[in-house]
Design an enzyme around this catalytic site. Structure first.
Site, PDB file in Angstrom:
ATOM      1  CD  GLU A  26      -0.980   0.853   3.585  1.00  0.00           C
ATOM      2  OE1 GLU A  26      -1.492   1.955   3.295  1.00  0.00           O
ATOM      3  OE2 GLU A  26      -1.031   0.371   4.729  1.00  0.00           O
ATOM      4  CE  LYS A 161       0.507   2.353  14.407  1.00  0.00           C
ATOM      5  NZ  LYS A 161       0.230   2.380  12.970  1.00  0.00           N
TER       6      LYS A 161
HETATM    7  N1  PSU Z   1      -2.866   1.711  10.402  1.00  0.00           N
HETATM    8  C1  PSU Z   1      -1.575   1.948  10.658  1.00  0.00           C
HETATM    9  N2  PSU Z   1      -0.829   2.720   9.808  1.00  0.00           N
HETATM   10  C2  PSU Z   1      -1.388   3.265   8.685  1.00  0.00           C
HETATM   11  C3  PSU Z   1      -2.744   2.974   8.413  1.00  0.00           C
HETATM   12  C4  PSU Z   1      -3.430   2.202   9.287  1.00  0.00           C
HETATM   13  O1  PSU Z   1      -1.078   1.450  11.651  1.00  0.00           O
HETATM   14  O2  PSU Z   1      -0.694   3.982   7.939  1.00  0.00           O
HETATM   15  C5  PSU Z   1      -3.375   3.492   7.152  1.00  0.00           C
HETATM   16  C6  PSU Z   1      -3.682   2.331   6.210  1.00  0.00           C
HETATM   17  O3  PSU Z   1      -3.501   2.757   4.878  1.00  0.00           O
HETATM   18  C7  PSU Z   1      -5.140   2.050   6.472  1.00  0.00           C
HETATM   19  C8  PSU Z   1      -5.663   3.442   6.745  1.00  0.00           C
HETATM   20  O4  PSU Z   1      -5.819   1.447   5.411  1.00  0.00           O
HETATM   21  O5  PSU Z   1      -4.623   4.089   7.485  1.00  0.00           O
HETATM   22  C9  PSU Z   1      -6.938   3.391   7.529  1.00  0.00           C
HETATM   23  O6  PSU Z   1      -7.459   4.677   7.624  1.00  0.00           O
HETATM   24  P1  PSU Z   1      -8.934   4.872   8.268  1.00  0.00           P
HETATM   25  O7  PSU Z   1      -8.779   4.496   9.712  1.00  0.00           O
HETATM   26  O8  PSU Z   1      -9.201   6.333   8.053  1.00  0.00           O
HETATM   27  O9  PSU Z   1      -9.853   3.968   7.498  1.00  0.00           O
END
Ligand code: PSU
Ligand code: MN
Length: 311
Positions: A26, A161
């Site tokens: 990603e 996390k």
């Molecule tokens: N979790 C992490 N690091 C990240 C992300 C998630 O520990 O960089 C990024 C990933 O690309 C994930 C996105 O798909 O954040 C999720 O964002 P949201 O919670 O806004 O859906």
């Protein structure tokens, strides 16, 4: 209206054509997950880890309105320098961003969407998005979970996390019919730490066993993705208590500052980075490389299984 342009790197195209192992990566982690230049260095190191594992890396992003599958080092550096000035594209953003000719990091959800479109089955990242703490009020549940329910891609990650509500995230994965497979672990990992305290139902010792379950899941009608949970290597893990304390304050501050929607995850990551003097970043880099290596091994095993005719 036509589909957005699809730009597949020739090495990736050849590997897919030949049924050779390919691992998707990603790019939100590059644009919104880490600062420059560590984001660029990590992107290169993660691709190298996939190659060492015997697979072709395919970092996925939206570049100048096109869906890019497999980036050159120049593309990676450009994206890394743009950082959070680039868009963060989840599934719902793809149409608007591509029509505008924009450039974006793709989240786990969008990377899965584009990977499936081109026939890539295995994807490595750091952590998946999930159900946020306080979701009962905010309704903040990552589109990653919805994508996992519908898209046939296996995501190798270090769990989620603890900025998230991990028990609720696991409940949601169960509701959505997403298998969670532990690699050499009985516990769902929590990114910087090896255990979230929550169990995983399936534990495997070998990548070949995981590949077999992924292959079987994908032939079942209506199935979506798979989560492969791979704990951070012991030597790079942070202290559980330290992480817990920092996250408590970060989540409270985010709420006080009125941070919402897609800004929540990047805000919390930045906070963690500052409060651990960058140790969260070292841990983050180590676990992504570790996931890339395992994803490569699983994709090699899956390619082998697909070559072998069923008995
Ligand atoms: N979790 C992490 N690091 C990240 C992300 C998630 O520990 O960089 C990024 C990933 O690309 C994930 C996105 O798909 O954040 C999720 O964002 P949201 O919670 O806004 O859906
Ligand atoms: Mn969200």
């Amino acid at each position: 209206m036509s589909r957005p342009p699809l730009m597949i790197d020739p090495r990736v195209a050849r590997a897919l054509e030949a049924g050779a192992p390919v691992v998707a990566l990603e790019s939100t982690i590059i644009t919104h997950g880490m600062p420059f230049p560590q984001n660029f260095e990590t992107a290169l190191a993660v691709e190298a880890a996939v190659r060492e594992g015997g697979a072709q890396p395919a970092t996925i992003a939206i570049l100048d309105g096109g869906l890019a599958v497999g980036l050159t080092p120049e593309d990676l550096e450009r994206l890394a320098r743009i950082g959070s000035a680039a868009a963060k594209a989840s599934r719902r953003d793809v149409a608007a961003v591509t029509v505008a000719g924009g450039t974006a990091g793709t989240t786990v959800a969008t990377t899965m969407q584009i990977a499936e479109m081109v026939g890539i089955s295995i994807f490595a990242t750091g952590g998946i998005g999930g159900v946020h703490r306080g979701a009962e009020d905010s309704f903040d549940i990552s589109a990653d979970l919805v994508e996992l329910a519908r898209t046939q891609v296996a995501v190798v990650c270090a769990g989620a996390k603890s900025i998230l509500d991990i028990p609720k995230t696991l409940e949601m994965l169960e509701t959505k019919g997403v298998p969670v497979l532990g690699y050499r672990t009985d516990d769902f990992p929590a990114f910087y730490v090896r255990s979230s305290g929550e169990p995983v139902e399936y534990r495997y010792e070998e990548p070949e066993q995981i590949a077999a379950v992924i292959k079987r899941h994908f032939v079942l009608d209506g199935s979506g993705g798979v989560v492969v949970a791979n704990p951070i290597p012991e030597a790079h893990a942070l202290q559980t208590k330290e992480v817990a304390t920092i996250i408590e304050t970060a989540v409270a501050e985010a709420a006080q500052s009125g941070i919402s929607g897609k800004d929540v995850t990047p805000y919390l990551l930045q906070h963690l980075f500052e409060r651990t003097d960058g140790r969260s970043l070292d841990a983050n880099i180590a676990l992504v490389k570790n996931n890339a290596r395992l994803a490569a091994e699983i994709s090699v095993a899956l390619a082998e299984l697909r070559r072998t005719p069923p008995r």
